[in-house]
Design a protein around this motif. Structure first.
Motif, PDB file in Angstrom:
ATOM      1  N   GLU A 289      -4.227 -11.596  -6.898  1.00 28.42           N
ATOM      2  CA  GLU A 289      -4.205 -10.548  -5.879  1.00 28.42           C
ATOM      3  C   GLU A 289      -3.023  -9.633  -6.147  1.00 28.42           C
ATOM      4  O   GLU A 289      -1.992 -10.081  -6.665  1.00 28.42           O
ATOM      5  CB  GLU A 289      -4.008 -11.134  -4.480  1.00 28.42           C
ATOM      6  CG  GLU A 289      -5.103 -11.989  -3.955  1.00 28.42           C
ATOM      7  CD  GLU A 289      -4.698 -12.568  -2.609  1.00 28.42           C
ATOM      8  OE1 GLU A 289      -4.154 -11.795  -1.781  1.00 28.42           O
ATOM      9  OE2 GLU A 289      -4.881 -13.771  -2.413  1.00 28.42           O
TER      10      GLU A 289
ATOM     11  N   VAL B 135      -0.899  -6.029  -4.281  1.00 31.39           N
ATOM     12  CA  VAL B 135      -0.782  -5.002  -3.254  1.00 31.39           C
ATOM     13  C   VAL B 135      -0.077  -3.807  -3.869  1.00 31.39           C
ATOM     14  O   VAL B 135       1.000  -3.939  -4.463  1.00 31.39           O
ATOM     15  CB  VAL B 135      -0.005  -5.507  -2.022  1.00 31.39           C
ATOM     16  CG1 VAL B 135       0.197  -4.366  -1.026  1.00 31.39           C
ATOM     17  CG2 VAL B 135      -0.747  -6.659  -1.359  1.00 31.39           C
ATOM     18  N   SER B 136      -0.696  -2.642  -3.741  1.00 36.43           N
ATOM     19  CA  SER B 136      -0.182  -1.405  -4.311  1.00 36.43           C
ATOM     20  C   SER B 136      -0.017  -0.364  -3.215  1.00 36.43           C
ATOM     21  O   SER B 136      -0.675  -0.427  -2.170  1.00 36.43           O
ATOM     22  CB  SER B 136      -1.157  -0.858  -5.368  1.00 36.43           C
ATOM     23  OG  SER B 136      -1.502  -1.839  -6.332  1.00 36.43           O
TER      24      SER B 136
ATOM     25  N   SER C 152      -7.680  -2.142   2.614  1.00 32.53           N
ATOM     26  CA  SER C 152      -6.644  -1.110   2.529  1.00 32.53           C
ATOM     27  C   SER C 152      -6.342  -0.609   3.929  1.00 32.53           C
ATOM     28  O   SER C 152      -7.129  -0.807   4.863  1.00 32.53           O
ATOM     29  CB  SER C 152      -7.067   0.050   1.621  1.00 32.53           C
ATOM     30  OG  SER C 152      -8.187   0.727   2.173  1.00 32.53           O
TER      31      SER C 152
ATOM     32  N   VAL D 111      -1.176   0.796   2.111  1.00 31.52           N
ATOM     33  CA  VAL D 111      -1.349   0.031   0.875  1.00 31.52           C
ATOM     34  C   VAL D 111      -2.814  -0.245   0.589  1.00 31.52           C
ATOM     35  O   VAL D 111      -3.681  -0.100   1.471  1.00 31.52           O
ATOM     36  CB  VAL D 111      -0.583  -1.317   0.952  1.00 31.52           C
ATOM     37  CG1 VAL D 111       0.918  -1.094   1.100  1.00 31.52           C
ATOM     38  CG2 VAL D 111      -1.125  -2.197   2.067  1.00 31.52           C
TER      39      VAL D 111
ATOM     40  N   HIS E 253      -5.046  -3.451  -1.192  1.00 32.28           N
ATOM     41  CA  HIS E 253      -4.987  -4.869  -1.560  1.00 32.28           C
ATOM     42  C   HIS E 253      -6.187  -5.164  -2.456  1.00 32.28           C
ATOM     43  O   HIS E 253      -7.336  -5.009  -2.035  1.00 32.28           O
ATOM     44  CB  HIS E 253      -5.030  -5.719  -0.286  1.00 32.28           C
ATOM     45  CG  HIS E 253      -4.766  -7.172  -0.493  1.00 32.28           C
ATOM     46  ND1 HIS E 253      -4.861  -8.097   0.523  1.00 32.28           N
ATOM     47  CD2 HIS E 253      -4.413  -7.879  -1.595  1.00 32.28           C
ATOM     48  CE1 HIS E 253      -4.564  -9.302   0.065  1.00 32.28           C
ATOM     49  NE2 HIS E 253      -4.302  -9.195  -1.219  1.00 32.28           N
TER      50      HIS E 253
ATOM     51  N   GLN F  73       4.528  -7.526  -5.875  1.00 30.58           N
ATOM     52  CA  GLN F  73       3.387  -7.916  -5.043  1.00 30.58           C
ATOM     53  C   GLN F  73       2.177  -8.296  -5.904  1.00 30.58           C
ATOM     54  O   GLN F  73       1.120  -7.660  -5.864  1.00 30.58           O
ATOM     55  CB  GLN F  73       3.063  -6.789  -4.060  1.00 30.58           C
ATOM     56  CG  GLN F  73       4.151  -6.550  -3.036  1.00 30.58           C
ATOM     57  CD  GLN F  73       4.361  -7.752  -2.142  1.00 30.58           C
ATOM     58  OE1 GLN F  73       3.592  -7.993  -1.208  1.00 30.58           O
ATOM     59  NE2 GLN F  73       5.397  -8.550  -2.406  1.00 30.58           N
TER      60      GLN F  73
ATOM     61  N   HIS G 192       3.212  -7.723   1.743  1.00 26.86           N
ATOM     62  CA  HIS G 192       2.828  -6.367   2.130  1.00 26.86           C
ATOM     63  C   HIS G 192       1.315  -6.178   2.226  1.00 26.86           C
ATOM     64  O   HIS G 192       0.838  -5.033   2.327  1.00 26.86           O
ATOM     65  CB  HIS G 192       3.419  -5.356   1.153  1.00 26.86           C
ATOM     66  CG  HIS G 192       4.906  -5.238   1.252  1.00 26.86           C
ATOM     67  ND1 HIS G 192       5.539  -4.814   2.389  1.00 26.86           N
ATOM     68  CD2 HIS G 192       5.892  -5.512   0.349  1.00 26.86           C
ATOM     69  CE1 HIS G 192       6.848  -4.821   2.193  1.00 26.86           C
ATOM     70  NE2 HIS G 192       7.081  -5.244   0.966  1.00 26.86           N
ATOM     71  N   ALA G 193       0.564  -7.290   2.208  1.00 26.76           N
ATOM     72  CA  ALA G 193      -0.880  -7.171   2.413  1.00 26.76           C
ATOM     73  C   ALA G 193      -1.142  -6.641   3.817  1.00 26.76           C
ATOM     74  O   ALA G 193      -0.369  -6.898   4.743  1.00 26.76           O
ATOM     75  CB  ALA G 193      -1.545  -8.524   2.224  1.00 26.76           C
TER      76      ALA G 193
END
Length: 317
Positions: free
Chosen positions: A172, A174-175, A222, A226, A228, A274, A301-302
């Motif tokens: 996984e 997170v961006s 999302s 962010v 995910h 992340q 940060h999800a």
């Protein structure tokens, strides 16, 4: 090649190849030049104390001529390490395997400034098993599932699974939501050619060559901050997932390597990369049993309120 020195405090001896020919009069002179950053007298004193040994365990004297020994073993001198303040969680242990949840910042094996602060050394000491060895690796910055072999006799069978791509790995990430909020059309398969040049910390992409790295990328969720994603790498190139998400314009949060190489600073434990190794799935080469291991960790940060384990956005499982 077996080490003549036993594992000590969870750390195995280092093996060094010494050239048989060259401009150095002695093996010690070669090592003094090779380890130019060390105090020469401190290094030579280790020869005098018998701490540099041959394959049969006998000490190598400081005046041993070049060519008289091809390999030497020694223990790395303990560095003053800052403890990484996160613990490994053992998820599974049997006669052949140990599966753990590795925290961010902890390297898989000793290297550089990390010795006792590595997953391997911590586990060897915790489980009192000097034969423990990693079957695969995770980047220091990546958290999640990591698998170790407990016995040399069965290690090769598990390592071969990874070499033959018989292990299904799921990650996984997170961006940050890209500017404008427009996302790629998921799910998608991203491919490119990745190479790791020597003496560089980052990989390079060569778009003129046939792809050697492939990742299936799906959307978990999302929000207005962010995105995910779930990642299924088909190949295992260094930094592959980080490079592929960066190329799509959704580089992973807190990534100091991609898209830009940032200044090398001390670890900020409040800003972990992340990226999480979520699942390992394979048919056990010894028992024939299907085995599935899943992380207990989550990414900080999800998007709030989601359950990332409720459904696989690709398979629906």
């Amino acid at each position: 090649m077996p080490s003549p020195l036993p594992v000590r405090d969870g750390v195995g001896a280092t093996r060094l190849h010494v050239p048989l020919t060259g401009p150095w009069p002695t093996a010690a002179a070669y090592m003094v030049e090779r380890f130019f950053h060390m105090d020469p007298e401190r290094l030579l004193a280790r020869f005098d104390r018998g701490e540099i040994v041959r394959a049969d365990g006998s000490p190598v004297p400081r005046d041993a001529p070049l060519g008289s020994v091809e390999f030497v073993w020694y223990y790395r001198e303990p560095a003053v390490e800052t403890r990484i303040p996160f613990e490994i969680e053992v998820l599974h242990q049997d006669e052949h395997l140990v599966v753990v949840d590795k925290p961010h910042f902890l390297p898989t094996t000793p290297g550089g400034k990390f010795l006792q602060n590595s997953a391997l050394v911590r586990l060897r000491n915790l489980l009192d098993n000097p034969d423990l060895a990693p079957i695969h690796r995770l980047d220091r910055a990546t958290a999640g599932l990591l698998m170790f072999s407990t016995r040399p006799a069965t290690r090769g069978a598990y390592q071969l699974m990874f070499e033959n791509r018989q292990v299904q790995k799921v990650y996984e990430a997170v961006s940050a939501l890209p500017e404008g909020g427009e996302l790629p059309s998921f799910p998608l398969v991203y491919r490119n050619h990745i190479e790791k040049p020597r003496a560089q910390v980052r990989v390079e992409v060569d778009d003129t060559r046939e792809p050697n790295a492939e990742t299936l990328i799906a959307l978990i969720s999302s929000d207005d901050r962010v995105v995910h994603t779930l990642l299924r790498p088909h190949s295992g190139k260094m930094h592959q997932l980080r490079v592929h998400l960066s190329a799509l314009g959704i580089g992973i949060l807190n990534d100091r390597f991609y898209p830009e190489l940032l200044e090398d600073l001390p670890d900020d434990f409040d800003r972990p990369l992340q990226l999480l190794a979520r699942e390992l799935r394979f048919v056990d080469p010894l028992s024939g049993e299907e085995r599935v291991f899943t992380t207990r960790r989550t990414l900080q940060h999800a998007p709030a309120g989601e359950d990332p384990f409720s459904e696989d956005p690709v398979s629906g499982a």
